[in-house]
Scaffold this motif. Structure first.
Motif, PDB file in Angstrom:
ATOM      1  N   TYR A 147       0.842  -1.205   0.000  1.00  0.00           N
ATOM      2  CA  TYR A 147       0.000   0.000   0.000  1.00  0.00           C
ATOM      3  C   TYR A 147       0.872   1.247   0.000  1.00  0.00           C
ATOM      4  O   TYR A 147       0.646   2.185  -0.779  1.00  0.00           O
ATOM      5  CB  TYR A 147      -0.918  -0.020   1.218  1.00  0.00           C
ATOM      6  CG  TYR A 147      -1.742   1.248   1.391  1.00  0.00           C
ATOM      7  CD1 TYR A 147      -2.923   1.426   0.685  1.00  0.00           C
ATOM      8  CD2 TYR A 147      -1.317   2.251   2.256  1.00  0.00           C
ATOM      9  CE1 TYR A 147      -3.670   2.590   0.838  1.00  0.00           C
ATOM     10  CE2 TYR A 147      -2.054   3.414   2.411  1.00  0.00           C
ATOM     11  CZ  TYR A 147      -3.227   3.583   1.699  1.00  0.00           C
ATOM     12  OH  TYR A 147      -3.956   4.727   1.844  1.00  0.00           O
ATOM     13  N   LEU A 150       2.663   1.741  -3.492  1.00  0.00           N
ATOM     14  CA  LEU A 150       1.811   2.304  -4.534  1.00  0.00           C
ATOM     15  C   LEU A 150       1.432   3.747  -4.218  1.00  0.00           C
ATOM     16  O   LEU A 150       1.334   4.583  -5.130  1.00  0.00           O
ATOM     17  CB  LEU A 150       0.564   1.448  -4.711  1.00  0.00           C
ATOM     18  CG  LEU A 150       0.793   0.045  -5.266  1.00  0.00           C
ATOM     19  CD1 LEU A 150      -0.539  -0.691  -5.432  1.00  0.00           C
ATOM     20  CD2 LEU A 150       1.538   0.071  -6.594  1.00  0.00           C
ATOM     21  N   ARG A 151       1.225   4.063  -2.960  1.00  0.00           N
ATOM     22  CA  ARG A 151       0.882   5.434  -2.592  1.00  0.00           C
ATOM     23  C   ARG A 151       2.013   6.400  -2.945  1.00  0.00           C
ATOM     24  O   ARG A 151       1.765   7.550  -3.314  1.00  0.00           O
ATOM     25  CB  ARG A 151       0.567   5.513  -1.091  1.00  0.00           C
ATOM     26  CG  ARG A 151       0.010   6.868  -0.666  1.00  0.00           C
ATOM     27  CD  ARG A 151      -0.442   6.854   0.777  1.00  0.00           C
ATOM     28  NE  ARG A 151       0.658   6.541   1.681  1.00  0.00           N
ATOM     29  CZ  ARG A 151       0.540   6.522   3.009  1.00  0.00           C
ATOM     30  NH1 ARG A 151      -0.651   6.760   3.557  1.00  0.00           N
ATOM     31  NH2 ARG A 151       1.570   6.240   3.766  1.00  0.00           N
ATOM     32  N   TYR A 153       3.705   6.323  -5.507  1.00  0.00           N
ATOM     33  CA  TYR A 153       3.561   6.597  -6.936  1.00  0.00           C
ATOM     34  C   TYR A 153       2.266   7.353  -7.246  1.00  0.00           C
ATOM     35  O   TYR A 153       1.912   7.520  -8.418  1.00  0.00           O
ATOM     36  CB  TYR A 153       3.578   5.291  -7.725  1.00  0.00           C
ATOM     37  CG  TYR A 153       4.926   4.616  -7.781  1.00  0.00           C
ATOM     38  CD1 TYR A 153       5.903   5.051  -8.680  1.00  0.00           C
ATOM     39  CD2 TYR A 153       5.228   3.551  -6.944  1.00  0.00           C
ATOM     40  CE1 TYR A 153       7.145   4.440  -8.743  1.00  0.00           C
ATOM     41  CE2 TYR A 153       6.467   2.926  -6.994  1.00  0.00           C
ATOM     42  CZ  TYR A 153       7.425   3.378  -7.894  1.00  0.00           C
ATOM     43  OH  TYR A 153       8.656   2.772  -7.952  1.00  0.00           O
ATOM     44  N   LEU A 155      -0.809   6.357  -6.199  1.00  0.00           N
ATOM     45  CA  LEU A 155      -1.912   5.417  -6.383  1.00  0.00           C
ATOM     46  C   LEU A 155      -2.308   4.845  -5.026  1.00  0.00           C
ATOM     47  O   LEU A 155      -1.572   4.060  -4.433  1.00  0.00           O
ATOM     48  CB  LEU A 155      -1.491   4.291  -7.326  1.00  0.00           C
ATOM     49  CG  LEU A 155      -2.528   3.215  -7.659  1.00  0.00           C
ATOM     50  CD1 LEU A 155      -3.767   3.838  -8.280  1.00  0.00           C
ATOM     51  CD2 LEU A 155      -1.917   2.170  -8.585  1.00  0.00           C
ATOM     52  N   LEU A 157      -4.338   2.389  -3.105  1.00  0.00           N
ATOM     53  CA  LEU A 157      -5.053   1.150  -3.412  1.00  0.00           C
ATOM     54  C   LEU A 157      -4.928   0.205  -2.225  1.00  0.00           C
ATOM     55  O   LEU A 157      -3.862  -0.357  -1.977  1.00  0.00           O
ATOM     56  CB  LEU A 157      -4.463   0.508  -4.668  1.00  0.00           C
ATOM     57  CG  LEU A 157      -5.152  -0.749  -5.202  1.00  0.00           C
ATOM     58  CD1 LEU A 157      -6.566  -0.418  -5.660  1.00  0.00           C
ATOM     59  CD2 LEU A 157      -4.348  -1.338  -6.355  1.00  0.00           C
ATOM     60  N   MET A 173      -4.473   1.331 -14.439  1.00  0.00           N
ATOM     61  CA  MET A 173      -3.984   2.194 -13.360  1.00  0.00           C
ATOM     62  C   MET A 173      -2.519   1.909 -13.045  1.00  0.00           C
ATOM     63  O   MET A 173      -1.704   2.826 -12.880  1.00  0.00           O
ATOM     64  CB  MET A 173      -4.848   1.998 -12.114  1.00  0.00           C
ATOM     65  CG  MET A 173      -6.274   2.516 -12.260  1.00  0.00           C
ATOM     66  SD  MET A 173      -7.339   2.017 -10.879  1.00  0.00           S
ATOM     67  CE  MET A 173      -6.531   2.859  -9.502  1.00  0.00           C
ATOM     68  N   LEU A 174      -2.164   0.642 -12.945  1.00  0.00           N
ATOM     69  CA  LEU A 174      -0.775   0.293 -12.639  1.00  0.00           C
ATOM     70  C   LEU A 174       0.159   0.747 -13.750  1.00  0.00           C
ATOM     71  O   LEU A 174       1.239   1.297 -13.492  1.00  0.00           O
ATOM     72  CB  LEU A 174      -0.659  -1.217 -12.425  1.00  0.00           C
ATOM     73  CG  LEU A 174      -1.343  -1.778 -11.180  1.00  0.00           C
ATOM     74  CD1 LEU A 174      -1.310  -3.301 -11.202  1.00  0.00           C
ATOM     75  CD2 LEU A 174      -0.680  -1.249  -9.910  1.00  0.00           C
ATOM     76  N   HIS A 177       0.862   4.533 -13.596  1.00  0.00           N
ATOM     77  CA  HIS A 177       1.548   5.104 -12.437  1.00  0.00           C
ATOM     78  C   HIS A 177       2.981   4.616 -12.238  1.00  0.00           C
ATOM     79  O   HIS A 177       3.781   5.309 -11.608  1.00  0.00           O
ATOM     80  CB  HIS A 177       0.740   4.819 -11.168  1.00  0.00           C
ATOM     81  CG  HIS A 177      -0.475   5.677 -11.006  1.00  0.00           C
ATOM     82  ND1 HIS A 177      -1.663   5.414 -11.668  1.00  0.00           N
ATOM     83  CD2 HIS A 177      -0.688   6.799 -10.284  1.00  0.00           C
ATOM     84  CE1 HIS A 177      -2.556   6.327 -11.337  1.00  0.00           C
ATOM     85  NE2 HIS A 177      -1.996   7.184 -10.501  1.00  0.00           N
TER      86      HIS A 177
END
Length: 314
Positions: A147, A150-151, A153, A155, A157, A173-174, A177
């Motif tokens: 988490y 990704l945050r 970047y 994102l 999620l 989405m992936l 980003h």
């Protein structure tokens, strides 16, 4: 092979979006199988020249960008006392948990003007690759620090959000980003190095080594995850006449103090939890020396880590 430790490989009834993810993030199904096979063919550890300059083995960074920047300045000052070009070896788990994984990877990808920076694969990098190959089946990575990765970047999620997304939307989405340069770095991470010296061959790996196998044929699962519960790498005599015994320098397991007298020296001092990032200096003719950079701890946004049965996701 599918199942625990193995992502599904494209083919058969695989959904089209999953095929696209494999092509985007890995280039081919074969590469994905090589990345995630556990207990299969061995890999060769690359040698480091002991006469080229001091080597600094750095414990798990986990997204603590400022701690690595500070530690590298400590290393730079320390290395000035030795001939040659210093080499910094990041022992895996550069990603997850901490606040700025994306910025940290940007820093790692920039050349080091006064030395060389090398990185190896840890279990968190392996889990991220597994997630990218099949996000909806490998969503547990998010609760192991994914988490936060990704945050960084841009994102956000979490597992609940993941469950609501279609495979096609998630793949879009992936891909939007995650920079290709970061993905290429992640895919290319080696499994470890070794540093031969007169008295000791130092093995630099994320979690472990197999003492019964030569360094040109090490099992990836042991290097990344460590020995099975109840086993240790133990003292390993050299393979071949005149070859010195091995000692392991690794991360993976957080410890309060680094024991320089141990056969296996663990240098993961829990940067994201404790604010301490440690490195071990290795130079021929000198005892191993510990260097530490201290800062602020960074608690996980999703709470304490989840530990899986049998294998710890430190």
């Amino acid at each position: 092979m599918s199942g625990p430790g193995h992502p599904p490989v494209p083919g058969g009834q695989t959904n089209p979006w999953r095929r696209l993810l494999w092509k985007r993030f890995f280039g081919s199904p074969l590469l994905g199988r090589r990345l995630f096979g556990r207990g299969g063919e061995g890999v060769a550890l690359a040698p480091l020249d002991p006469d080229a300059g001091p080597v600094y083995a750095v414990g798990d960074i986990h997204g603590c960008r400022s701690l690595l920047a500070g530690l590298e300045e400590v290393i730079r000052a320390d290395a000035a006392a030795f001939p040659g070009r210093p080499r910094i070896v990041l022992l895996g788990d550069m990603i997850d948990r901490g606040p700025d994984v994306a910025g940290l990877i940007d820093d790692i990808l920039r050349p080091l003007p006064w030395g060389e920076r090398l990185a190896i694969r840890g279990n968190h990098e392996a889990m991220m690759l597994a997630f990218l190959a099949d996000p909806q089946r490998r969503g547990d990575w998010l609760t192991h620090g994914g988490y936060e990765t990704l945050r960084s970047y841009g994102l956000a999620l979490d597992p609940a959000g993941l469950a609501r997304l279609s495979g096609r939307r998630l793949g879009q989405m992936l891909a939007a980003h995650l920079p290709e340069s970061h993905l290429a770095w992640l895919r290319a991470l080696p499994h470890g190095f070794f540093l031969p010296m007169a008295e000791t061959t130092w093995v630099l790996a994320h979690a472990g080594q197999d003492p019964a196998r030569v360094l040109a044929d090490q099992p990836p699962d042991v290097l990344i995850w460590g020995q099975p519960p109840g086993q240790t790498s133990g003292r390993t005599e050299g393979h071949g006449q005149g070859t010195p015994p091995r000692r392991l320098v690794h991360g993976h397991v957080i410890r309060d103090e680094v024991d320089l007298s141990a056969q296996d020296i663990g240098v993961d001092t829990g940067a994201w939890r404790t604010g301490r990032l440690s490195a071990l200096r290795l130079v021929p003719g000198h005892p191993a020396q510990l260097l530490v950079q201290a800062g602020a701890a960074v608690p996980s946004a999703l709470g304490p880590p989840i530990v899986s049965t049998g294998i710890s996701a430190q």
